[in-house]
Scaffold this active site. Structure first.
Site, short mmCIF file in Angstrom:
data_model
loop_
_atom_site.label_atom_id
_atom_site.label_comp_id
_atom_site.label_asym_id
_atom_site.label_seq_id
_atom_site.Cartn_x
_atom_site.Cartn_y
_atom_site.Cartn_z
N HIS A 158 3.91 7.65 -9.23
CA HIS A 158 4.97 8.64 -9.45
C HIS A 158 5.58 8.57 -10.84
O HIS A 158 6.54 9.29 -11.13
CB HIS A 158 6.05 8.47 -8.37
CG HIS A 158 5.50 8.61 -6.99
ND1 HIS A 158 5.29 9.83 -6.39
CD2 HIS A 158 5.05 7.67 -6.12
CE1 HIS A 158 4.76 9.64 -5.19
NE2 HIS A 158 4.60 8.35 -5.00
N SER B 88 8.12 5.25 -4.28
CA SER B 88 7.75 6.57 -3.79
C SER B 88 8.80 7.22 -2.91
O SER B 88 8.91 8.45 -2.89
CB SER B 88 6.42 6.49 -3.03
OG SER B 88 6.51 5.54 -1.99
N LYS C 184 -0.62 13.44 -7.64
CA LYS C 184 0.79 13.82 -7.84
C LYS C 184 0.91 14.67 -9.11
O LYS C 184 0.50 15.81 -9.11
CB LYS C 184 1.67 12.58 -7.86
CG LYS C 184 1.76 11.95 -6.44
CD LYS C 184 0.95 10.86 -6.21
CE LYS C 184 1.10 9.98 -5.02
NZ LYS C 184 0.74 10.32 -3.71
C1 LIG Z 1 2.84 4.39 -4.95
C2 LIG Z 1 1.70 5.08 -4.27
N1 LIG Z 1 0.49 4.52 -4.35
C3 LIG Z 1 -0.57 5.08 -3.76
C4 LIG Z 1 -0.44 6.23 -3.03
C5 LIG Z 1 -1.65 6.77 -2.35
O1 LIG Z 1 -2.34 7.60 -3.19
P1 LIG Z 1 -3.31 8.71 -2.56
O2 LIG Z 1 -2.43 9.76 -1.99
O3 LIG Z 1 -4.15 9.17 -3.69
O4 LIG Z 1 -4.10 8.01 -1.49
C6 LIG Z 1 0.82 6.86 -2.94
C7 LIG Z 1 1.05 8.10 -2.19
O5 LIG Z 1 0.31 8.80 -1.64
C8 LIG Z 1 1.90 6.26 -3.55
O6 LIG Z 1 3.13 6.80 -3.47
#
Ligand SMILES: Cc1ncc(COP(=O)(O)O)c(C=O)c1O
Length: 397
Positions: free
Chosen positions: A210, A182, A242
């Site tokens: 992503h 990320s 995203k």
């Molecule tokens: C790899 C990854 N997993 C999970 C999340 C969390 O997801 P959410 O924003 O829906 O809580 C993110 C970023 O927010 C992320 O970059």
């Protein structure tokens, strides 16, 4: 340590954050139209959002959300296991499972929640959870919550992952990784990790927040790029905040795995199910993600334009071929100064600092969207060259 008042503790912590240039006040987005946002009454071009395909304000999604709310109401009225699981959630789970060839789907209110749920329900004390050092915070937090032993291998180092799995004497093992990292934008060596997981009898779990929507045919994500499927990656998480332009996260796996999580994960049981209308909007998004390949093509051409322009201006980008294009500047002050200079030039690019990234690796996490125009990219490059190259702080090689 004697008694302490919260007021004193907070004041101390705040002063300490201020001294490290680590204060993080939230900016209010007063209005938005695609990548144009209004902040403090000023229009800025947003280069730090995750709406990679530009679907977040698509009329199909907005209409599905409105219609979903008209039919089902705004809230779900309860936990999924009580009375909060609606037809829209069930339909979304089915759509995703069919799309990517998994038996079952489970829709969560957020990716963070889903990762806590997966780890807490599948892992226990005596188990091991092996993770890439740069995995997203919620994968790491989930492993800590589970009570399993958390082992972190150096970024992308498959042999180290193998060694950590081999050292397991007892218990079950999970190997967990981001598909696309990320904060760095690079891709995990999924094909090799799949081999290692199979050889070591570990459950491979990929969080493709992503990659999904952005990579591969139909936006099928990191697994499609690596020619992997449900057999090699038994558990896959797809956060939908995203590229899908909405909210929530879809967990995909076998019936046995997914039903176990659904019935035992505390972060799933003890929370109100997401709005059915959001599930309806995400179904609309899935249709567009699959159909509108031009969004991915445009996005990738903007990524290449940005990288060419950055190279021509001597801007040291990371090796990333996704819409996440970080410019690591080192200390917090340099990242903050660059972010401020960009804002003065009309661009919103937040300074990302620890604990989101490791100490000494503060950066501008520049993200591109299919909603950007080529002129936006060129304008950003000019402003970046001025902000970074004119900065007195040295840029690490
Ligand atoms: C790899 C990854 N997993 C999970 C999340 C969390 O997801 P959410 O924003 O829906 O809580 C993110 C970023 O927010 C992320 O970059």
């Amino acid at each position: 340590m004697g008694r302490i008042r919260f007021a004193d503790r907070l004041a101390l912590a705040r002063a300490e954050r201020a001294a490290r240039d680590a204060l993080r006040p939230r900016r209010v987005i007063e209005g938005r139209e695609g990548t144009r946002v209004l902040v403090d009454g000023r229009p800025l071009v947003n280069f730090c959002g995750n709406d990679y395909l530009g679907l977040g304000q698509h009329l199909d999604l907005v209409a599905a959300l409105q219609e979903g709310a008209a039919w089902h109401g705004v809230g779900s009225t309860g936990s999924a296991l009580v009375c909060g699981h609606h037809a829209e959630h069930a339909a979304l789970e089915k759509d995703f499972a069919q799309w990517l060839g998994y038996e079952r789907g489970l829709y969560f209110g957020s990716g963070y929640q889903a990762n806590l749920a997966v780890m807490q329900s599948l892992l226990a004390e005596g188990d091991v959870c092996v993770q890439d050092k740069l995995n997203h915070a919620c994968l790491l937090d989930g492993a800590r919550l589970s009570g399993a032993e958390l082992k972190r291998y150096p970024h992308g180092d498959v042999e180290a992952a193998m060694r950590q799995l081999m050292s397991r004497r007892e218990g079950a093992a999970m190997l967990a990784t981001d598909g696309v990292f990320s904060m760095d934008g690079d891709q995990a060596p999924l094909a090799d990790l799949a081999l290692v997981a199979r050889a070591q009898d570990a459950l491979l779990y990929v969080d493709d927040a992503h990659g999904i929507g952005v990579l591969g045919p139909e936006g099928r994500g990191s697994l499609a790029v690596a020619s992997l499927g449900a057999r090699e990656v038994p558990l896959l998480l797809l956060p939908l905040g995203k590229a899908f332009g909405g909210q929530g996260a879809m967990l995909l796996g076998s019936t046995a795995l997914v039903e176990h999580v659904a019935e035992t994960a505390r972060p799933y049981l003890f929370t109100t199910a997401p709005a059915p209308a959001m599930a309806a909007a995400m179904r609309a998004s899935l249709k567009l993600v699959r159909k509108e390949a031009w969004r991915r093509a445009k996005l990738m051409s903007l990524v290449m334009r940005f990288r060419r322009g950055a190279a021509a201006r001597g801007l040291p980008l990371q090796e990333s071929f996704t819409p996440i294009q970080p410019l690591v500047l080192g200390d917090n002050a340099s990242a903050l100064a660059a972010s401020k200079a960009l804002e003065a030039a009309g661009f919103l690019v937040a300074a990302i600092r620890p604990p989101t990234v490791p100490e000494g690796q503060a950066r501008l996490r520049i993200t591109l969207s299919a909603d950007h125009a080529e002129a936006d990219i060129d304008g950003l490059l000019e402003a970046l060259a001025r902000a970074v190259n004119d900065s007195p702080a040295p840029i690490p090689a």
